[in-house]
Scaffold this motif. Structure first.
Motif, PDB file in Angstrom:
ATOM      1  N   CYS A 152      41.583  34.557  48.706  1.00 18.17           N
ATOM      2  CA  CYS A 152      40.824  35.715  49.185  1.00 18.17           C
ATOM      3  C   CYS A 152      40.098  36.340  47.995  1.00 18.17           C
ATOM      4  O   CYS A 152      40.707  37.009  47.152  1.00 18.17           O
ATOM      5  N   GLU A 153      38.801  36.115  47.922  1.00 14.45           N
ATOM      6  CA  GLU A 153      38.008  36.546  46.777  1.00 14.45           C
ATOM      7  C   GLU A 153      38.087  38.052  46.536  1.00 14.45           C
ATOM      8  O   GLU A 153      38.237  38.500  45.401  1.00 14.45           O
ATOM      9  N   GLU A 154      38.007  38.833  47.600  1.00 12.83           N
ATOM     10  CA  GLU A 154      38.020  40.288  47.451  1.00 12.83           C
ATOM     11  C   GLU A 154      39.364  40.785  46.920  1.00 12.83           C
ATOM     12  O   GLU A 154      39.423  41.610  46.007  1.00 12.83           O
ATOM     13  N   ALA A 155      40.450  40.290  47.498  1.00  6.29           N
ATOM     14  CA  ALA A 155      41.785  40.710  47.060  1.00  6.29           C
ATOM     15  C   ALA A 155      42.039  40.298  45.619  1.00  6.29           C
ATOM     16  O   ALA A 155      42.556  41.090  44.810  1.00  6.29           O
ATOM     17  N   ALA A 156      41.673  39.070  45.276  1.00  8.83           N
ATOM     18  CA  ALA A 156      41.878  38.579  43.912  1.00  8.83           C
ATOM     19  C   ALA A 156      41.050  39.387  42.918  1.00  8.83           C
ATOM     20  O   ALA A 156      41.534  39.753  41.847  1.00  8.83           O
ATOM     21  N   GLY A 157      39.817  39.668  43.281  1.00  9.65           N
ATOM     22  CA  GLY A 157      38.939  40.431  42.389  1.00  9.65           C
ATOM     23  C   GLY A 157      39.437  41.840  42.148  1.00  9.65           C
ATOM     24  O   GLY A 157      39.434  42.336  41.010  1.00  9.65           O
ATOM     25  N   LEU A 158      39.905  42.490  43.206  1.00  5.49           N
ATOM     26  CA  LEU A 158      40.419  43.853  43.066  1.00  5.49           C
ATOM     27  C   LEU A 158      41.678  43.878  42.208  1.00  5.49           C
ATOM     28  O   LEU A 158      41.796  44.682  41.274  1.00  5.49           O
ATOM     29  N   LEU A 159      42.604  42.983  42.490  1.00  9.13           N
ATOM     30  CA  LEU A 159      43.841  42.948  41.714  1.00  9.13           C
ATOM     31  C   LEU A 159      43.557  42.567  40.261  1.00  9.13           C
ATOM     32  O   LEU A 159      44.133  43.147  39.333  1.00  9.13           O
ATOM     33  N   ALA A 160      42.654  41.635  40.042  1.00 16.70           N
ATOM     34  CA  ALA A 160      42.296  41.244  38.672  1.00 16.70           C
ATOM     35  C   ALA A 160      41.702  42.433  37.917  1.00 16.70           C
ATOM     36  O   ALA A 160      42.024  42.651  36.742  1.00 16.70           O
ATOM     37  N   SER A 161      40.878  43.216  38.573  1.00 19.03           N
ATOM     38  CA  SER A 161      40.292  44.394  37.929  1.00 19.03           C
ATOM     39  C   SER A 161      41.368  45.395  37.532  1.00 19.03           C
ATOM     40  O   SER A 161      41.343  45.951  36.432  1.00 19.03           O
ATOM     41  N   LEU A 162      42.320  45.628  38.426  1.00 18.21           N
ATOM     42  CA  LEU A 162      43.419  46.545  38.108  1.00 18.21           C
ATOM     43  C   LEU A 162      44.265  46.018  36.954  1.00 18.21           C
ATOM     44  O   LEU A 162      44.663  46.781  36.063  1.00 18.21           O
ATOM     45  N   LEU A 163      44.533  44.726  36.965  1.00 16.46           N
ATOM     46  CA  LEU A 163      45.322  44.135  35.879  1.00 16.46           C
ATOM     47  C   LEU A 163      44.591  44.243  34.547  1.00 16.46           C
ATOM     48  O   LEU A 163      45.205  44.530  33.513  1.00 16.46           O
ATOM     49  N   LYS A 164      43.294  44.020  34.554  1.00 18.95           N
ATOM     50  CA  LYS A 164      42.512  44.145  33.321  1.00 18.95           C
ATOM     51  C   LYS A 164      42.519  45.579  32.807  1.00 18.95           C
ATOM     52  O   LYS A 164      42.620  45.806  31.595  1.00 18.95           O
ATOM     53  N   LEU A 165      42.420  46.555  33.713  1.00 22.48           N
ATOM     54  CA  LEU A 165      42.499  47.959  33.312  1.00 22.48           C
ATOM     55  C   LEU A 165      43.846  48.293  32.683  1.00 22.48           C
ATOM     56  O   LEU A 165      43.952  49.195  31.858  1.00 22.48           O
ATOM     57  N   ALA A 166      44.882  47.561  33.080  1.00 26.65           N
ATOM     58  CA  ALA A 166      46.226  47.748  32.522  1.00 26.65           C
ATOM     59  C   ALA A 166      46.448  46.852  31.302  1.00 26.65           C
ATOM     60  O   ALA A 166      47.584  46.640  30.879  1.00 26.65           O
ATOM     61  N   ASP A 167      45.364  46.315  30.734  1.00 27.81           N
ATOM     62  CA  ASP A 167      45.382  45.507  29.511  1.00 27.81           C
ATOM     63  C   ASP A 167      46.039  44.141  29.649  1.00 27.81           C
ATOM     64  O   ASP A 167      46.596  43.611  28.687  1.00 27.81           O
ATOM     65  N   HIS A 168      45.970  43.552  30.836  1.00 31.27           N
ATOM     66  CA  HIS A 168      46.435  42.188  31.019  1.00 31.27           C
ATOM     67  C   HIS A 168      45.214  41.262  30.999  1.00 31.27           C
ATOM     68  O   HIS A 168      44.161  41.600  31.530  1.00 31.27           O
ATOM     69  N   GLU A 169      45.369  40.104  30.401  1.00 31.36           N
ATOM     70  CA  GLU A 169      44.309  39.092  30.417  1.00 31.36           C
ATOM     71  C   GLU A 169      44.469  38.300  31.705  1.00 31.36           C
ATOM     72  O   GLU A 169      45.574  37.862  32.034  1.00 31.36           O
ATOM     73  N   VAL A 170      43.373  38.101  32.433  1.00 32.16           N
ATOM     74  CA  VAL A 170      43.460  37.527  33.777  1.00 32.16           C
ATOM     75  C   VAL A 170      42.447  36.399  33.955  1.00 32.16           C
ATOM     76  O   VAL A 170      41.296  36.522  33.559  1.00 32.16           O
ATOM     77  N   ALA A 171      42.899  35.330  34.582  1.00 35.18           N
ATOM     78  CA  ALA A 171      42.020  34.265  35.072  1.00 35.18           C
ATOM     79  C   ALA A 171      42.336  34.109  36.550  1.00 35.18           C
ATOM     80  O   ALA A 171      43.482  34.247  36.964  1.00 35.18           O
TER      81      ALA A 171
END
Length: 113
Positions: free
Chosen positions: A5-24
């Motif tokens: 699910c592109e939208e769910a993955a994108g939203l969660l990835a954005s939140l993780l990046k804001l919390a200083d996690h590196e995401v792929a």
């Protein structure tokens, strides 16, 4: 993170990046295996309902291909934990989270050593 699910993955990835996690992000098992080979993640958050190869099978493959390197697997699914948490644990997942995810809990899991 593996979610079709592109939208769910994108939203969660954005939140993780804001919390200083590196995401792929990968959309399916094949893409996840290729990404893991070059990205070398410490943790993989994976949806269980993936197209083609299931998230459970992907968890088993990621564990097998980690070659002794520590790799944490976290299942993130819309499926009932009553029915699938044991299967996720047997496949190598240390945690089973349901959608919508409690982000504070996920961030705490990822931040723990």
């Amino acid at each position: 993170m593996v979610d079709d699910c592109e939208e769910a993955a994108g939203l969660l990835a954005s939140l993780l990046k804001l919390a200083d996690h590196e995401v792929a992000i990968a959309r399916d098992a094949e893409q996840a295996l290729l990404s893991a080979a070059s990205f070398h993640p410490d943790c993989v958050i994976l949806d269980l309902a993936l197209p083609g190869v299931s998230g459970l099978e992907l968890a088993r493959r990621l564990s097998a291909e980690s070659r002794g390197r520590p790799l944490r697997l976290i299942a993130l699914s819309g499926w009932s934990p009553d029915e699938y948490a044991a299967a996720a644990e047997a496949a190598g997942c240390e945690q089973y989270l349901t959608k919508p995810v409690d982000f504070a809990r996920l961030d705490a899991l990822l931040s723990a050593n």
